[in-house]
Scaffold this active site. Structure first.
Site, short mmCIF file in Angstrom:
data_model
loop_
_atom_site.label_atom_id
_atom_site.label_comp_id
_atom_site.label_asym_id
_atom_site.label_seq_id
_atom_site.Cartn_x
_atom_site.Cartn_y
_atom_site.Cartn_z
N LYS A 234 0.82 -1.21 0.00
CA LYS A 234 0.00 0.00 0.00
C LYS A 234 0.86 1.27 0.00
O LYS A 234 0.62 2.19 -0.77
CB LYS A 234 -0.92 0.01 1.24
CG LYS A 234 -1.82 -1.21 1.33
CD LYS A 234 -2.70 -1.18 2.58
CE LYS A 234 -1.96 -1.28 3.90
NZ LYS A 234 -1.30 -2.58 4.12
N ARG B 197 -9.42 0.73 8.85
CA ARG B 197 -8.88 -0.59 9.13
C ARG B 197 -9.91 -1.49 9.79
O ARG B 197 -9.61 -2.62 10.13
CB ARG B 197 -7.69 -0.44 10.07
CG ARG B 197 -6.37 -0.94 9.46
CD ARG B 197 -5.29 -0.71 10.48
NE ARG B 197 -4.06 -1.34 10.15
CZ ARG B 197 -3.12 -0.80 9.38
NH1 ARG B 197 -3.30 0.37 8.84
NH2 ARG B 197 -2.01 -1.45 9.17
N ARG C 258 11.49 -5.60 5.18
CA ARG C 258 11.23 -4.16 4.99
C ARG C 258 12.18 -3.32 5.86
O ARG C 258 12.42 -3.63 7.01
CB ARG C 258 9.79 -3.84 5.37
CG ARG C 258 9.49 -2.33 5.36
CD ARG C 258 8.02 -2.00 5.28
NE ARG C 258 7.24 -2.53 6.37
CZ ARG C 258 5.90 -2.48 6.40
NH1 ARG C 258 5.22 -1.95 5.41
NH2 ARG C 258 5.25 -3.00 7.43
N ARG D 159 11.33 -1.60 11.43
CA ARG D 159 10.26 -1.29 12.38
C ARG D 159 10.13 -2.39 13.43
O ARG D 159 10.25 -3.56 13.09
CB ARG D 159 8.93 -1.15 11.62
CG ARG D 159 8.79 0.16 10.89
CD ARG D 159 7.64 0.20 9.91
NE ARG D 159 6.41 -0.41 10.36
CZ ARG D 159 5.27 -0.43 9.66
NH1 ARG D 159 5.22 0.16 8.47
NH2 ARG D 159 4.19 -1.01 10.13
N ARG E 6 -0.28 -8.93 13.74
CA ARG E 6 -0.85 -8.02 12.74
C ARG E 6 -1.62 -8.75 11.67
O ARG E 6 -2.65 -8.27 11.19
CB ARG E 6 0.26 -7.16 12.13
CG ARG E 6 0.71 -6.09 13.11
CD ARG E 6 2.07 -5.57 12.77
NE ARG E 6 2.06 -4.85 11.52
CZ ARG E 6 3.06 -4.88 10.65
NH1 ARG E 6 4.14 -5.60 10.90
NH2 ARG E 6 2.98 -4.19 9.54
P1 ADP Z 1 2.21 -1.90 3.18
O1 ADP Z 1 2.19 -0.39 3.17
O2 ADP Z 1 1.01 -2.49 2.50
O3 ADP Z 1 2.42 -2.47 4.54
P2 ADP Z 1 4.81 -1.62 1.80
O4 ADP Z 1 4.53 -0.80 0.60
O5 ADP Z 1 5.50 -0.98 2.94
O6 ADP Z 1 3.44 -2.36 2.29
O7 ADP Z 1 5.64 -2.90 1.32
C1 ADP Z 1 6.10 -3.88 2.25
C2 ADP Z 1 7.50 -4.34 1.83
O8 ADP Z 1 7.40 -5.08 0.60
C3 ADP Z 1 8.48 -3.22 1.55
O9 ADP Z 1 9.76 -3.63 1.99
C4 ADP Z 1 8.43 -3.03 0.03
O10 ADP Z 1 9.68 -2.57 -0.48
C5 ADP Z 1 8.13 -4.44 -0.44
N1 ADP Z 1 7.27 -4.48 -1.62
C6 ADP Z 1 6.21 -3.69 -1.92
N2 ADP Z 1 5.63 -4.05 -3.08
C7 ADP Z 1 6.34 -5.12 -3.53
C8 ADP Z 1 6.23 -5.96 -4.71
N3 ADP Z 1 5.26 -5.76 -5.63
N4 ADP Z 1 7.12 -6.95 -4.84
C9 ADP Z 1 8.09 -7.17 -3.93
N5 ADP Z 1 8.25 -6.41 -2.82
C10 ADP Z 1 7.38 -5.40 -2.62
P1 ADP Z 2 1.23 -1.93 7.66
O1 ADP Z 2 0.74 -1.39 6.36
O2 ADP Z 2 2.55 -2.63 7.56
O3 ADP Z 2 0.22 -2.75 8.38
P2 ADP Z 2 0.91 0.72 8.90
O4 ADP Z 2 2.06 1.62 8.81
O5 ADP Z 2 -0.27 0.99 8.05
O6 ADP Z 2 1.50 -0.74 8.66
O7 ADP Z 2 0.39 0.62 10.40
C1 ADP Z 2 1.28 0.35 11.47
C2 ADP Z 2 0.50 0.31 12.77
O8 ADP Z 2 -0.07 1.60 13.03
C3 ADP Z 2 -0.67 -0.66 12.83
O9 ADP Z 2 -0.27 -1.98 13.16
C4 ADP Z 2 -1.51 -0.02 13.94
O10 ADP Z 2 -0.95 -0.26 15.22
C5 ADP Z 2 -1.34 1.46 13.66
N1 ADP Z 2 -2.38 1.95 12.73
C6 ADP Z 2 -2.19 2.41 11.47
N2 ADP Z 2 -3.37 2.76 10.92
C7 ADP Z 2 -4.33 2.48 11.83
C8 ADP Z 2 -5.75 2.59 11.86
N3 ADP Z 2 -6.45 3.04 10.80
N4 ADP Z 2 -6.40 2.22 12.99
C9 ADP Z 2 -5.74 1.78 14.07
N5 ADP Z 2 -4.40 1.62 14.11
C10 ADP Z 2 -3.69 1.99 13.01
#
Ligand code: ADP
Ligand code: ADP
Ligand code: ZN
Length: 214
Positions: free
Chosen positions: A13, A87, A126, A160, A171
């Site tokens: 995302k 979420r 990541r 992280r 998660r």
């Molecule tokens: P989210 O915001 O949904 O948690 P991220 O965009 O942070 O996901 O991506 C999670 C990890 O996967 C990051 O280390 C990113 O560089 C990697 N990543 C994202 N998209 C891809 C993809 N299409 N193929 C391989 N790795 C990816």
């Molecule tokens: P990822 O895409 O890897 O799940 P995010 O950066 O979106 O990670 O979120 C990291 C953390 O921040 C979540 O696990 C939660 O603790 C908190 N968080 C983010 N967005 C929300 C939300 N909309 N509601 C509640 N907690 C949130």
């Protein structure tokens, strides 16, 4: 066009949002990023959010919704991409009320799907720039020069706490219990679009762009 991206943690995302910002000039609203900035600045919001985030749990709805309300009020007409909010269904309902209040509309809710084994690999590899939040991966998106952030030149590239194994499990469970039901929620509202999140980032982005046009 105003959209939201949702899906499991690690689906891409944040990565896809960065493309939307860069190539379509959209405004990125990531609740995770906002919480991490608040933690870095040690604000009261950050202190409250940290306890939940470190454990991989959701920050309480009231805190999260108030934070999003503030951002939405300051948009001034820019198209937005919401990332990581809503979420759960309660946040989805709150979002509708917030958008009504500022006379904005959500056009599409885009669900990015990635199988669980790949999610674990993405999350555990990541890395994030402490200074600007740019996202890397040790295997699929390493730093160009091995040392500095490609975007800001910063040298503090960290893992992280919630990308460590214990939190990843929590998660993924939180996602299945609370976030996944949003698919039905947006399907009923005729806003759901599903995008296959496997394969490289450019391929996923072209699927995403196609889904915006449909
Ligand atoms: P989210 O915001 O949904 O948690 P991220 O965009 O942070 O996901 O991506 C999670 C990890 O996967 C990051 O280390 C990113 O560089 C990697 N990543 C994202 N998209 C891809 C993809 N299409 N193929 C391989 N790795 C990816
Ligand atoms: P990822 O895409 O890897 O799940 P995010 O950066 O979106 O990670 O979120 C990291 C953390 O921040 C979540 O696990 C939660 O603790 C908190 N968080 C983010 N967005 C929300 C939300 N909309 N509601 C509640 N907690 C949130
Ligand atoms: Zn950086």
């Amino acid at each position: 066009m105003n959209i939201l991206l949702f899906g499991p943690p690690g689906a891409g995302k944040g990565t896809q949002s960065a493309f939307l910002v860069e190539r379509h000039g959209m405004k990125h609203i990531s609740t995770g990023d906002l919480f991490r900035v608040a933690i870095k600045n040690n604000t009261p919001l950050g202190q409250e959010a940290k306890n939940y985030m470190d454990k991989g749990k959701l920050v309480p709805d009231s805190v999260t919704i108030n934070m999003v309300a503030e951002v939405l009020q300051s948009l001034k007409g820019a198209s937005f991409v919401l990332d990581g909010f809503p979420r759960n269904v309660a946040q989805g309902e709150a979002l509708e009320a917030l958008l009504d209040r500022v006379n904005l509309n959500l056009d599409k809710a885009i669900f990015i799907e990635v199988p669980i084994n790949e999610l674990t690999e993405r999350l555990s590899g990541r890395r994030v720039c402490r200074n600007c939040g740019a996202v890397y991966h040790i295997a699929t998106k390493p730093l160009k020069n091995g040392k500095n952030c490609d975007s800001c030149g910063g040298t503090d590239i960290y893992q992280r706490d919630d990308d460590k194994p214990e939190s990843i499990v929590t998660r993924l469970n939180v996602y299945a219990d609370f976030t996944k039901p949003l698919k039905e929620y947006y399907r009923k509202k005729n806003k759901l679009v599903e995008v296959d999140g496997r394969e490289d980032v450019e391929k996923v982005f072209s699927r995403l762009e196609r889904s915006l046009e449909s």
